[in-house]
Design an enzyme around this catalytic site. Sequence first.
Site, PDB file in Angstrom:
ATOM      1  N   LYS A  96       2.992   3.690   2.314  1.00 42.58           N
ATOM      2  CA  LYS A  96       1.651   3.719   1.729  1.00 42.58           C
ATOM      3  C   LYS A  96       0.866   4.941   2.198  1.00 42.58           C
ATOM      4  CE  LYS A  96       1.288  -1.290   1.125  1.00 42.58           C
ATOM      5  NZ  LYS A  96       0.606  -2.553   1.535  1.00 42.58           N
ATOM      6  N   ALA A 105      -1.493   0.452   5.677  1.00 42.81           N
ATOM      7  CA  ALA A 105      -1.283  -0.748   6.489  1.00 42.81           C
ATOM      8  C   ALA A 105      -0.613  -1.829   5.657  1.00 42.81           C
ATOM      9  CB  ALA A 105      -2.607  -1.261   7.051  1.00 42.81           C
ATOM     10  N   ASP A 106       0.095  -2.694   6.348  1.00 40.08           N
ATOM     11  CA  ASP A 106       0.689  -3.847   5.667  1.00 40.08           C
ATOM     12  C   ASP A 106       0.805  -4.998   6.658  1.00 40.08           C
ATOM     13  OD1 ASP A 106       2.068  -4.240   2.840  1.00 40.08           O
ATOM     14  OD2 ASP A 106       3.113  -5.511   4.285  1.00 40.08           O
ATOM     15  N   THR A 107       0.725  -6.205   6.138  1.00 36.80           N
ATOM     16  CA  THR A 107       0.799  -7.403   6.969  1.00 36.80           C
ATOM     17  C   THR A 107       1.832  -8.362   6.397  1.00 36.80           C
ATOM     18  OG1 THR A 107      -1.550  -7.220   7.572  1.00 36.80           O
ATOM     19  CG2 THR A 107      -0.504  -9.370   7.882  1.00 36.80           C
ATOM     20  N   ALA A 133       1.377  -3.577  10.479  1.00 32.01           N
ATOM     21  CA  ALA A 133       1.692  -2.190  10.813  1.00 32.01           C
ATOM     22  C   ALA A 133       0.578  -1.288  10.319  1.00 32.01           C
ATOM     23  CB  ALA A 133       3.017  -1.768  10.187  1.00 32.01           C
TER      24      ALA A 133
END
Length: 209
Positions: free
Chosen positions: A54, A83-85, A120
Amino acid sequence: MKKINMYLASQSPRRRELLTQIGVEFSVLAVEVEEQQQSGELAADYVARLARDKAQAGTVVLENANAAQANTNAAAEYVVLGADTIVVYAGQVLEKPVDEADSKRMLSLLSGHEHEVMTAVALADTNRCWVEVVTTQVQFREISATEMHDYWCTGEPSDKAGSYAIQGIAGKFVSHMSGSYSAVVGLPLMQTEQLIQAFKAEQNKVMKG
């Protein structure tokens, strides 16, 4: 010190609110990244890759915009945050539910058990990309089938990893948590702030050199 523009490569209102909460000024970029775990890919590697993809996709958007405007200096003066969850139970990544049955399946796994939420954060410019993964342990109380159905009907879990939002109604399911609350919401504030400051300091050194 030159001003470095910050961009958020995410449409998430939660991440926008969290970044604003710690006083970060930023613009939002729309990026398209395929979110599909690869065969044999560990959960932590998966979420790190998504955040990195991203952030780097955001740099491509900016590079193309700068090229179109013939602005050759701007490209070196920005930072893109991606960011990613993900929610992980017993090593299994629980993605966003496709329907109510899928939501119930996920909540049934989490009911009465501990799981991990991994977020992250990636920062990128044209030359580098730094990534940090923050893991939080979350314990759910037992959740009844009626509660699962009622929760689905609120609309809250339909677009959430693991089929729940800790900052919303699902907060009542949490009996214990160890780690970063803001990371479970979508962005670990302490680690994000530290990463931004370190990245910008390093970037300014490169510019001065």
